[in-house]
Each structure stands twice: as structure tokens, then as C-alpha cells.
Design a protein around this motif. Sequence first.
Motif, PDB file in Angstrom:
ATOM      1  N   GLY A 153       0.803  -1.218   0.000  1.00  0.00           N
ATOM      2  CA  GLY A 153       0.000   0.000   0.000  1.00  0.00           C
ATOM      3  C   GLY A 153       0.836   1.268   0.000  1.00  0.00           C
ATOM      4  N   LYS A 154       2.093   1.168  -0.403  1.00  0.00           N
ATOM      5  CA  LYS A 154       3.022   2.289  -0.246  1.00  0.00           C
ATOM      6  C   LYS A 154       3.602   2.827  -1.546  1.00  0.00           C
ATOM      7  CE  LYS A 154       2.993   2.212   4.270  1.00  0.00           C
ATOM      8  NZ  LYS A 154       2.505   3.309   5.048  1.00  0.00           N
ATOM      9  N   ILE A 155       2.979   2.628  -2.671  1.00  0.00           N
ATOM     10  CA  ILE A 155       3.574   3.069  -3.936  1.00  0.00           C
ATOM     11  C   ILE A 155       3.868   4.568  -3.933  1.00  0.00           C
ATOM     12  CG2 ILE A 155       1.411   3.438  -5.213  1.00  0.00           C
ATOM     13  CD1 ILE A 155       4.654   1.928  -6.625  1.00  0.00           C
ATOM     14  N   GLU A 156       2.983   5.373  -3.386  1.00  0.00           N
ATOM     15  CA  GLU A 156       3.154   6.828  -3.434  1.00  0.00           C
ATOM     16  C   GLU A 156       4.232   7.336  -2.490  1.00  0.00           C
ATOM     17  OE1 GLU A 156      -0.533   8.912  -2.994  1.00  0.00           O
ATOM     18  OE2 GLU A 156      -1.489   7.760  -4.588  1.00  0.00           O
ATOM     19  N   SER A 157       4.387   6.715  -1.347  1.00  0.00           N
ATOM     20  CA  SER A 157       5.336   7.216  -0.351  1.00  0.00           C
ATOM     21  C   SER A 157       6.684   6.505  -0.384  1.00  0.00           C
ATOM     22  CB  SER A 157       4.739   7.098   1.058  1.00  0.00           C
ATOM     23  OG  SER A 157       4.484   5.741   1.379  1.00  0.00           O
ATOM     24  N   SER A 158       6.800   5.465  -1.172  1.00  0.00           N
ATOM     25  CA  SER A 158       8.036   4.679  -1.184  1.00  0.00           C
ATOM     26  C   SER A 158       9.119   5.314  -2.051  1.00  0.00           C
ATOM     27  CB  SER A 158       7.758   3.265  -1.701  1.00  0.00           C
ATOM     28  OG  SER A 158       7.418   3.301  -3.079  1.00  0.00           O
ATOM     29  N   THR A 159      10.344   5.112  -1.637  1.00  0.00           N
ATOM     30  CA  THR A 159      11.487   5.509  -2.462  1.00  0.00           C
ATOM     31  C   THR A 159      11.441   4.751  -3.774  1.00  0.00           C
ATOM     32  OG1 THR A 159      12.804   6.001  -0.501  1.00  0.00           O
ATOM     33  CG2 THR A 159      14.019   5.606  -2.544  1.00  0.00           C
ATOM     34  N   LEU A 160      11.015   3.501  -3.738  1.00  0.00           N
ATOM     35  CA  LEU A 160      10.898   2.690  -4.945  1.00  0.00           C
ATOM     36  C   LEU A 160      10.025   3.404  -5.982  1.00  0.00           C
ATOM     37  CD1 LEU A 160      10.050  -1.120  -4.946  1.00  0.00           C
ATOM     38  CD2 LEU A 160       9.233   0.442  -6.681  1.00  0.00           C
ATOM     39  N   LYS A 170       9.140   6.566  -6.119  1.00  0.00           N
ATOM     40  CA  LYS A 170       9.720   7.853  -6.506  1.00  0.00           C
ATOM     41  C   LYS A 170      10.873   7.677  -7.475  1.00  0.00           C
ATOM     42  CE  LYS A 170       8.188   9.901  -2.209  1.00  0.00           C
ATOM     43  NZ  LYS A 170       8.542  10.255  -0.844  1.00  0.00           N
ATOM     44  N   LEU A 171      11.713   6.672  -7.239  1.00  0.00           N
ATOM     45  CA  LEU A 171      12.830   6.421  -8.157  1.00  0.00           C
ATOM     46  C   LEU A 171      12.322   5.991  -9.529  1.00  0.00           C
ATOM     47  CD1 LEU A 171      15.354   4.598  -5.794  1.00  0.00           C
ATOM     48  CD2 LEU A 171      15.604   6.887  -6.796  1.00  0.00           C
ATOM     49  N   HIS A 172      11.294   5.163  -9.536  1.00  0.00           N
ATOM     50  CA  HIS A 172      10.729   4.743 -10.830  1.00  0.00           C
ATOM     51  C   HIS A 172      10.215   5.948 -11.615  1.00  0.00           C
ATOM     52  CE1 HIS A 172       8.833   2.337 -13.903  1.00  0.00           C
ATOM     53  NE2 HIS A 172       7.842   3.216 -13.815  1.00  0.00           N
ATOM     54  N   LYS A 173       9.443   6.791 -10.946  1.00  0.00           N
ATOM     55  CA  LYS A 173       8.904   7.976 -11.630  1.00  0.00           C
ATOM     56  C   LYS A 173      10.008   8.875 -12.163  1.00  0.00           C
ATOM     57  CE  LYS A 173       5.261  10.310 -10.551  1.00  0.00           C
ATOM     58  NZ  LYS A 173       4.160  11.031  -9.907  1.00  0.00           N
ATOM     59  N   ALA A 174      11.142   8.902 -11.464  1.00  0.00           N
ATOM     60  CA  ALA A 174      12.275   9.734 -11.885  1.00  0.00           C
ATOM     61  C   ALA A 174      13.082   9.081 -13.001  1.00  0.00           C
ATOM     62  CB  ALA A 174      13.175  10.023 -10.686  1.00  0.00           C
ATOM     63  N   GLY A 175      12.727   7.849 -13.365  1.00  0.00           N
ATOM     64  CA  GLY A 175      13.442   7.159 -14.437  1.00  0.00           C
ATOM     65  C   GLY A 175      14.673   6.400 -13.972  1.00  0.00           C
ATOM     66  N   ASP A 176      14.887   6.301 -12.671  1.00  0.00           N
ATOM     67  CA  ASP A 176      16.020   5.542 -12.123  1.00  0.00           C
ATOM     68  C   ASP A 176      15.565   4.102 -11.898  1.00  0.00           C
ATOM     69  OD1 ASP A 176      18.144   4.420 -10.768  1.00  0.00           O
ATOM     70  OD2 ASP A 176      18.220   5.947  -9.193  1.00  0.00           O
ATOM     71  N   PHE A 177      15.502   3.352 -12.975  1.00  0.00           N
ATOM     72  CA  PHE A 177      14.956   2.007 -12.915  1.00  0.00           C
ATOM     73  C   PHE A 177      15.848   1.043 -12.133  1.00  0.00           C
ATOM     74  CE2 PHE A 177      13.169   3.577 -17.104  1.00  0.00           C
ATOM     75  CZ  PHE A 177      12.006   4.044 -16.525  1.00  0.00           C
ATOM     76  N   ALA A 178      17.149   1.180 -12.265  1.00  0.00           N
ATOM     77  CA  ALA A 178      18.062   0.320 -11.498  1.00  0.00           C
ATOM     78  C   ALA A 178      17.914   0.600 -10.009  1.00  0.00           C
ATOM     79  CB  ALA A 178      19.502   0.526 -11.949  1.00  0.00           C
ATOM     80  N   GLY A 179      17.821   1.863  -9.652  1.00  0.00           N
ATOM     81  CA  GLY A 179      17.631   2.229  -8.251  1.00  0.00           C
ATOM     82  C   GLY A 179      16.308   1.727  -7.716  1.00  0.00           C
ATOM     83  N   ALA A 180      15.257   1.852  -8.525  1.00  0.00           N
ATOM     84  CA  ALA A 180      13.941   1.364  -8.107  1.00  0.00           C
ATOM     85  C   ALA A 180      13.973  -0.149  -7.923  1.00  0.00           C
ATOM     86  CB  ALA A 180      12.881   1.752  -9.131  1.00  0.00           C
ATOM     87  N   GLN A 181      14.585  -0.850  -8.853  1.00  0.00           N
ATOM     88  CA  GLN A 181      14.647  -2.306  -8.760  1.00  0.00           C
ATOM     89  C   GLN A 181      15.362  -2.742  -7.479  1.00  0.00           C
ATOM     90  OE1 GLN A 181      16.526  -4.268 -12.087  1.00  0.00           O
ATOM     91  NE2 GLN A 181      15.645  -6.239 -11.543  1.00  0.00           N
ATOM     92  N   ALA A 182      16.403  -2.034  -7.108  1.00  0.00           N
ATOM     93  CA  ALA A 182      17.149  -2.370  -5.892  1.00  0.00           C
ATOM     94  C   ALA A 182      16.317  -2.157  -4.628  1.00  0.00           C
ATOM     95  CB  ALA A 182      18.430  -1.544  -5.828  1.00  0.00           C
TER      96      ALA A 182
END
Length: 96
Positions: free
Chosen positions: A45-52, A54-66
Motif C-alpha cells: 500500500g506504499k507506492i506513493e510514499s516509497s522511495t521505490l 519515486k525512483l521509478h517515476k524519476a526514471g532511475d529504474f536500477a535504483g527502483a529495482q534495488a
Amino acid sequence: TQAQCDARFDVDIVSYMNEVAAFLGKAATTQNQFDALVSFHYNTGKIESSTLGKLHKAGDFAGAQAQFGKWIYNDGKPMTGLKNRRADEAKLYGTA
């Protein structure tokens, strides 16, 4: 009953899909990334508040995956089931 559970899931998952889609807006997202993010959001339930997220939206896919691997705790303890689930989500997220 199983039929009732299945029917409720069918309704609930649409809500989670819509919430992830609204959060992502026009952010570049593959189908596998979207599916992994919906699974993550369904469980946390945390898609909006998660770093994951936020990183995805910023285009940092490797960071989001981690980030998937950081969501493995229940009451401060790492859980094998959550480790497995997050590993599967991260793998799906990174699959073209």
C-alpha cells in the motif's frame, strides 16, 4: 469460499492497478514494471510514499529495482516469504 475470495480479489486488484496508474501518470513504464509495481502496492500500500515509486517515476529504474529488497520486514524481522516475493517482483520489474 474460494469463489468469494476470487471475486473480491478481482475487484480489489483493479483498485490497486488504478492507484498505481494514477501515481505513475505519464512516467515511462513497461508492462512488467507496471505489474511488479502493482504487486508491490497490493502487498504494501506504499507506492506513493516509497522511495521505490519515486525512483521509478524519476526514471532511475536500477535504483527502483534495488528498492524491492528493502521491503522484506514484518515487525522488524526479515521474513522468508517477503524476501521471495520481493525477489520475484524485482526480477519481473527488470525483465524486458
